[in-house]
Design a protein around this motif. Structure first.
Motif, PDB file in Angstrom:
ATOM      1  N   ASP A  79       2.589 -25.573  -9.250  1.00 19.59           N
ATOM      2  CA  ASP A  79       1.718 -25.405  -8.443  1.00 19.59           C
ATOM      3  C   ASP A  79       0.279 -25.872  -9.426  1.00 19.59           C
ATOM      4  O   ASP A  79       0.023 -25.249 -10.419  1.00 19.59           O
ATOM      5  N   PRO A  80      -0.513 -26.745  -9.127  1.00 17.10           N
ATOM      6  CA  PRO A  80      -1.626 -27.258  -9.674  1.00 17.10           C
ATOM      7  C   PRO A  80      -2.644 -26.096 -10.364  1.00 17.10           C
ATOM      8  O   PRO A  80      -3.488 -26.340 -11.103  1.00 17.10           O
ATOM      9  N   MET A  81      -2.582 -25.213  -9.266  1.00 14.71           N
ATOM     10  CA  MET A  81      -3.433 -23.943  -9.655  1.00 14.71           C
ATOM     11  C   MET A  81      -2.913 -22.932 -10.830  1.00 14.71           C
ATOM     12  O   MET A  81      -4.037 -22.362 -11.240  1.00 14.71           O
ATOM     13  N   THR A  82      -1.962 -22.953 -11.003  1.00 16.58           N
ATOM     14  CA  THR A  82      -1.233 -22.284 -12.302  1.00 16.58           C
ATOM     15  C   THR A  82      -1.974 -22.736 -13.742  1.00 16.58           C
ATOM     16  O   THR A  82      -1.707 -24.064 -13.981  1.00 16.58           O
ATOM     17  N   ASN A  83      -2.222 -21.900 -14.373  1.00 19.18           N
ATOM     18  CA  ASN A  83      -2.773 -22.220 -15.667  1.00 19.18           C
ATOM     19  C   ASN A  83      -2.712 -20.965 -16.685  1.00 19.18           C
ATOM     20  O   ASN A  83      -2.625 -19.853 -16.338  1.00 19.18           O
ATOM     21  N   LEU A  84      -2.556 -21.230 -17.862  1.00 22.56           N
ATOM     22  CA  LEU A  84      -2.326 -20.363 -19.012  1.00 22.56           C
ATOM     23  C   LEU A  84      -3.963 -20.237 -19.513  1.00 22.56           C
ATOM     24  O   LEU A  84      -4.412 -21.365 -20.056  1.00 22.56           O
ATOM     25  N   SER A  85      -4.572 -18.934 -19.516  1.00 18.97           N
ATOM     26  CA  SER A  85      -6.052 -19.034 -19.941  1.00 18.97           C
ATOM     27  C   SER A  85      -6.039 -18.153 -21.151  1.00 18.97           C
ATOM     28  O   SER A  85      -5.246 -17.126 -21.293  1.00 18.97           O
ATOM     29  N   ILE A  86      -7.123 -18.500 -22.111  1.00 21.59           N
ATOM     30  CA  ILE A  86      -7.232 -17.912 -23.357  1.00 21.59           C
ATOM     31  C   ILE A  86      -8.633 -17.908 -23.290  1.00 21.59           C
ATOM     32  O   ILE A  86      -9.379 -18.780 -23.366  1.00 21.59           O
ATOM     33  N   GLY A  87      -9.264 -16.520 -23.648  1.00 20.60           N
ATOM     34  CA  GLY A  87     -10.867 -16.609 -23.823  1.00 20.60           C
ATOM     35  C   GLY A  87     -11.325 -15.665 -25.034  1.00 20.60           C
ATOM     36  O   GLY A  87     -10.482 -14.917 -25.346  1.00 20.60           O
ATOM     37  N   ILE A  88     -12.746 -15.669 -25.121  1.00 22.61           N
ATOM     38  CA  ILE A  88     -13.105 -14.548 -26.048  1.00 22.61           C
ATOM     39  C   ILE A  88     -14.283 -14.288 -25.347  1.00 22.61           C
ATOM     40  O   ILE A  88     -15.140 -15.085 -24.842  1.00 22.61           O
ATOM     41  N   MET A  89     -14.643 -12.867 -25.665  1.00 26.68           N
ATOM     42  CA  MET A  89     -15.969 -12.395 -25.046  1.00 26.68           C
ATOM     43  C   MET A  89     -16.661 -11.751 -26.240  1.00 26.68           C
ATOM     44  O   MET A  89     -16.138 -11.213 -27.049  1.00 26.68           O
ATOM     45  N   GLN A  90     -17.940 -11.840 -26.315  1.00 29.12           N
ATOM     46  CA  GLN A  90     -18.812 -11.203 -27.198  1.00 29.12           C
ATOM     47  C   GLN A  90     -20.070 -10.630 -26.620  1.00 29.12           C
ATOM     48  O   GLN A  90     -20.723 -11.280 -25.732  1.00 29.12           O
ATOM     49  N   GLN A  91     -20.246  -9.119 -26.950  1.00 28.51           N
ATOM     50  CA  GLN A  91     -21.380  -8.535 -26.444  1.00 28.51           C
ATOM     51  C   GLN A  91     -22.440  -8.500 -27.562  1.00 28.51           C
ATOM     52  O   GLN A  91     -22.185  -8.167 -28.909  1.00 28.51           O
ATOM     53  N   PHE A  92     -23.683  -8.866 -27.131  1.00 25.75           N
ATOM     54  CA  PHE A  92     -24.817  -8.768 -28.265  1.00 25.75           C
ATOM     55  C   PHE A  92     -25.670  -7.352 -28.009  1.00 25.75           C
ATOM     56  O   PHE A  92     -25.521  -6.598 -27.120  1.00 25.75           O
ATOM     57  N   GLY A  93     -26.201  -7.066 -29.086  1.00 27.34           N
ATOM     58  CA  GLY A  93     -27.139  -5.791 -29.113  1.00 27.34           C
ATOM     59  C   GLY A  93     -28.429  -5.930 -28.056  1.00 27.34           C
ATOM     60  O   GLY A  93     -28.726  -6.923 -27.830  1.00 27.34           O
ATOM     61  N   ARG A  94     -28.801  -4.912 -27.525  1.00 32.77           N
ATOM     62  CA  ARG A  94     -29.599  -4.910 -26.642  1.00 32.77           C
ATOM     63  C   ARG A  94     -31.147  -4.825 -27.278  1.00 32.77           C
ATOM     64  O   ARG A  94     -31.520  -3.950 -28.213  1.00 32.77           O
ATOM     65  N   GLY A  95     -31.937  -6.038 -27.344  1.00 28.98           N
ATOM     66  CA  GLY A  95     -33.172  -6.215 -28.021  1.00 28.98           C
ATOM     67  C   GLY A  95     -33.016  -5.948 -29.280  1.00 28.98           C
ATOM     68  O   GLY A  95     -32.224  -6.567 -30.073  1.00 28.98           O
ATOM     69  N   ASP A  96     -33.865  -5.061 -29.909  1.00 28.17           N
ATOM     70  CA  ASP A  96     -33.655  -4.986 -31.330  1.00 28.17           C
ATOM     71  C   ASP A  96     -32.967  -3.648 -31.750  1.00 28.17           C
ATOM     72  O   ASP A  96     -33.136  -3.165 -32.730  1.00 28.17           O
ATOM     73  N   THR A  97     -32.212  -3.182 -30.865  1.00 30.33           N
ATOM     74  CA  THR A  97     -31.783  -1.986 -31.118  1.00 30.33           C
ATOM     75  C   THR A  97     -30.727  -1.928 -32.361  1.00 30.33           C
ATOM     76  O   THR A  97     -30.918  -0.888 -33.103  1.00 30.33           O
ATOM     77  N   ASP A 264     -38.340   3.865 -30.812  1.00 26.87           N
ATOM     78  CA  ASP A 264     -38.578   2.579 -30.584  1.00 26.87           C
ATOM     79  C   ASP A 264     -37.176   2.088 -29.952  1.00 26.87           C
ATOM     80  O   ASP A 264     -37.116   1.092 -29.068  1.00 26.87           O
ATOM     81  N   ILE A 265     -35.925   2.729 -30.156  1.00 29.34           N
ATOM     82  CA  ILE A 265     -34.650   2.495 -29.784  1.00 29.34           C
ATOM     83  C   ILE A 265     -34.566   2.777 -28.288  1.00 29.34           C
ATOM     84  O   ILE A 265     -34.146   1.976 -27.636  1.00 29.34           O
ATOM     85  N   ALA A 266     -35.309   3.919 -27.864  1.00 29.94           N
ATOM     86  CA  ALA A 266     -35.370   4.208 -26.611  1.00 29.94           C
ATOM     87  C   ALA A 266     -35.970   3.072 -25.493  1.00 29.94           C
ATOM     88  O   ALA A 266     -35.538   2.948 -24.513  1.00 29.94           O
ATOM     89  N   ARG A 267     -37.008   2.618 -26.114  1.00 36.00           N
ATOM     90  CA  ARG A 267     -37.938   1.550 -25.557  1.00 36.00           C
ATOM     91  C   ARG A 267     -36.957   0.089 -25.396  1.00 36.00           C
ATOM     92  O   ARG A 267     -37.134  -0.414 -24.600  1.00 36.00           O
ATOM     93  N   GLN A 268     -36.009   0.202 -26.476  1.00 34.72           N
ATOM     94  CA  GLN A 268     -35.104  -1.153 -26.151  1.00 34.72           C
ATOM     95  C   GLN A 268     -34.253  -1.100 -24.924  1.00 34.72           C
ATOM     96  O   GLN A 268     -33.548  -2.116 -24.398  1.00 34.72           O
ATOM     97  N   ALA A 269     -34.035   0.144 -24.226  1.00 33.59           N
ATOM     98  CA  ALA A 269     -33.059   0.264 -23.247  1.00 33.59           C
ATOM     99  C   ALA A 269     -33.740  -0.457 -22.144  1.00 33.59           C
ATOM    100  O   ALA A 269     -33.071  -0.695 -20.970  1.00 33.59           O
ATOM    101  N   TYR A 270     -35.018  -0.708 -22.070  1.00 28.67           N
ATOM    102  CA  TYR A 270     -35.558  -1.381 -20.788  1.00 28.67           C
ATOM    103  C   TYR A 270     -35.333  -2.776 -20.889  1.00 28.67           C
ATOM    104  O   TYR A 270     -35.744  -3.638 -20.078  1.00 28.67           O
ATOM    105  N   THR A 271     -34.812  -3.475 -22.164  1.00 28.34           N
ATOM    106  CA  THR A 271     -34.661  -4.859 -21.995  1.00 28.34           C
ATOM    107  C   THR A 271     -33.109  -5.337 -21.583  1.00 28.34           C
ATOM    108  O   THR A 271     -32.155  -4.238 -21.938  1.00 28.34           O
ATOM    109  N   PRO A 272     -32.799  -6.334 -20.975  1.00 25.20           N
ATOM    110  CA  PRO A 272     -31.483  -6.712 -20.723  1.00 25.20           C
ATOM    111  C   PRO A 272     -30.667  -6.685 -21.968  1.00 25.20           C
ATOM    112  O   PRO A 272     -30.891  -7.266 -23.121  1.00 25.20           O
ATOM    113  N   GLN A 273     -29.345  -6.463 -21.633  1.00 26.46           N
ATOM    114  CA  GLN A 273     -28.429  -6.713 -22.774  1.00 26.46           C
ATOM    115  C   GLN A 273     -27.349  -7.909 -22.175  1.00 26.46           C
ATOM    116  O   GLN A 273     -26.962  -8.216 -21.279  1.00 26.46           O
ATOM    117  N   PHE A 274     -27.110  -8.915 -23.231  1.00 34.30           N
ATOM    118  CA  PHE A 274     -26.497 -10.175 -22.863  1.00 34.30           C
ATOM    119  C   PHE A 274     -25.138 -10.166 -23.711  1.00 34.30           C
ATOM    120  O   PHE A 274     -24.751  -9.462 -24.770  1.00 34.30           O
TER     121      PHE A 274
END
Length: 439
Positions: A79-97, A264-274
Motif C-alpha cells: 500500500d502506498p500509504m504504508t511507511n516507516l517513520s522516525i522522528g525527533i521531538m524537542q521541548q524548550f523551556g518556558r520563557g526565561d524559566t 520571576d519564575i512564576a511570572r514565566q508561567a504566563y508565557t507559551p511553551q514551545f
C-alpha cells in the motif's frame, strides 16, 4: 590576628602533626576539621550542580513507528500509504524559566555557604568560651595553691608554737582542716580542668587528648577590634549596620533573593511553551502510476497557551509573592532579636566592668589589709585563729570572684564579637574540592 596577642602557650602539644602554641592555632585546626562546615559546603555544591541540571533543556524524544500497514498481509510494499517513520521531538523551556532556575539555585547555594560561615562563628565562640573557662580554672588553681602554701606555713608556725606551749590544739586542728579543705578544692578544680580538656576534643579530635593535658590557657583576650566598633557606633542602642553583615542575616537576604527569583519564575508561567517535532517517513511501495512512492518529511511546532490562569498561574504567583514577604519579615524579626541580644550583652558588659573596678579599687585591697592585720594580731595574741581563717577564706573568695568576673567579661566580649563580627582569628581554609561519592 598576630599570635603574640595571646601570650599563653602550650609546650610540646601536637594536633595531627601540627605544633599548637596559641588559641588562634587551635581555632584554625578546629575550623578546618569541622564536619558540619564541610557538610554545608558539600550541600551548597550539590545545589549548584542540581541548578545546572534543572537549567538544561529537556532530553529530546525519539519517535519510531509504522503508519498505514495493511492488516490482511502486513506487507510494507503493498500500500502506498504504508511507511516507516522516525522522528525527533524537542521541548524548550518556558520563557526565561531555565535561566531563572539556574540563578535561583546559585542564590540558594550562596545561602547554604553562609551557613558554613555562621558555623565558623559558632565554632570560634565555643573554642573561646572553653579556652576562657579553662584559663579561669588554671588561675583558680594557682590562687588555691598560693593559699594552701600560706596555710601550710601557718600550720608550721602553729606547730612550732604548740610544741613550746604557746598555741592551742584547736588552732592546730583548724589549720590542718583548712589545708585539707584546700586540697579538696584543688581536686575539684583538677576535675573541672580535665572536663574542659575533654570538651575541647570535640573540636580538636580524640587524639588531641593525649597531648593537650599541659595546655596553658587564659581567662582574658585582646578585644581591641570589638572595642573600636563599640566606640565608633553612632547610635547608642542600634547596631544594625554590623548585624546586617552577620552570616545569619545574610542567609535571610539570600533567601529573600531566591524567593524573588521564584516570583520571576512564576511570572514565566504566563508565557507559551514551545516544542518542535520533525518526522521522516520511508515508503517501499509504488504509487498509483507504478512509480516508486516518494518518502515523506513532516515538521510540527507545538505551543501550549495558558488561557485559564485563575487557579494555577495566578495562585502560584501569589504564593511566591507571599513567600517573599514572609522572608522579609523573618529578617526583620532576626535583626530585632539580635540587636536586643547585643544591648543585653552590653548591659552585662557595663555592669561587669563596674564590679571589676570595685573589686580592684576597694574589695581586694581591703581584704589584703585585713588579713595582714589579723595575722599580726594573732602573732601578738590579740586575735583568735578563727579570725585568721575567716580573713583568709574571705580573701580567697574575693580573689576567685574577681577572676570569675574577668572571665565573665571576656565571655560577654566573645558573644558580642560573634554577633558584631569582631573576631580577629584566622578563618578556615577553603575546601579545594568536594568530590562526589562514586557508586
Amino acid at each position: 590576628m598576630n599570635s603574640t596577642v595571646y601570650a599563653d602557650t602550650i609546650s610540646q602539644n601536637t594536633v595531627q602533626s601540627s605544633t599548637v602554641t596559641s588559641l588562634p592555632q587551635l581555632i584554625e585546626i578546629a575550623l578546618n576539621h569541622d564536619g558540619n562546615r564541610k557538610q554545608f559546603l558539600a550541600e551548597a555544591q550539590a545545589i549548584r550542580e542540581t541548578g545546572i541540571a534543572d537549567a538544561t533543556w529537556m532530553d529530546p524524544k525519539l519517535k519510531v513507528g509504522v503508519t498505514g500497514l495493511p492488516v490482511d498481509s502486513f506487507e510494507f510494499d503493498e500500500d502506498p500509504m504504508t511507511n516507516l517513520s522516525i522522528g525527533i521531538m524537542q521541548q524548550f523551556g518556558r520563557g526565561d524559566t531555565l535561566d531563572l532556575r539556574h540563578r535561583k539555585a546559585n542564590q540558594q547555594a550562596n545561602g547554604t555557604e553562609l551557613q558554613a560561615a555562621a558555623r565558623e562563628l559558632d565554632v570560634i565562640n565555643s573554642m573561646v568560651l572553653l579556652w576562657l573557662e579553662l584559663g579561669y580554672q588554671q588561675i583558680a588553681e594557682k590562687v588555691l595553691l598560693e593559699n594552701r602554701q600560706l596555710m601550710q606555713e601557718m600550720e608550721q608556725f602553729i606547730q612550732t608554737n604548740y610544741s613550746i606551749g604557746k598555741s592551742e590544739t584547736q588552732d592546730l586542728l583548724n589549720a590542718q582542716l583548712q589545708v585539707s579543705r584546700l586540697d579538696e578544692k584543688l581536686q575539684t578544680n583538677k576535675q573541672r580542668q580535665q572536663r574542659l580538656i575533654a570538651q575541647l576534643s570535640e573540636w580538636l579530635g580524640s587524639d588531641w587528648l593525649a597531648t593537650g593535658r599541659n595546655l596553658q590557657a587564659s581567662n582574658h583576650l585582646d578585644w581591641s577590634k570589638l572595642q573600636q566598633q563599640l566606640d565608633n557606633n553612632t547610635d547608642l542602642y542600634s547596631y544594625y549596620p554590623y548585624l546586617n553583615q552577620h552570616p545569619m542575616v545574610r542567609m535571610t537576604d539570600a533567601t529573600i533573593t531566591a524567593r524573588q527569583t521564584q516570583v520571576d519564575i512564576a511570572r514565566q508561567a504566563y508565557t507559551p511553551q514551545f516544542g518542535i517535532e520533525v518526522m521522516y517517513a520511508y515508503r517501499q511501495s509504488n504509487n498509483m502510476r507504478g512509480e516508486p512512492a516518494s518518502d515523506l518529511v513532516s515538521a510540527y511546532l507545538t505551543m501550549d497557551i495558558p488561557l485559564f490562569t485563575g487557579n494555577r498561574q495566578d495562585r502560584k504567583l501569589s504564593a511566591a509573592q507571599y513567600q517573599v514577604g514572609a522572608a522579609q519579615s523573618q529578617k526583620d524579626v532576626l535583626l530585632t532579636q539580635m540587636n536586643a541580644k547585643v544591648n543585653a550583652l552590653l548591659a552585662d558588659h557595663k555592669n561587669l566592668n563596674q564590679r571589676i573596678q570595685h573589686y580592684q579599687s576597694t574589695l581586694l585591697p581591703q581584704a589584703k589589709a585585713r588579713i595582714h592585720a589579723v595575722e599580726r594580731g594573732y602573732q601578738n595574741n590579740t586575735a583568735q585563729f578563727n579570725d585568721v581563717i575567716t580573713a583568709s577564706n574571705d580573701e580567697l573568695s574575693l580573689q576567685l570572684e574577681h577572676q570569675r568576673l574577668l572571665t565573665d567579661l571576656n565571655i560577654v566580649n566573645s558573644r558580642l564579637a560573634q554577633l558584631l563580627g569582631s573576631y580577629e582569628f584566622p578563618a578556615a581554609k577553603p575546601l579545594s574540592a568536594i568530590t562526589p561519592v562514586k557508586q
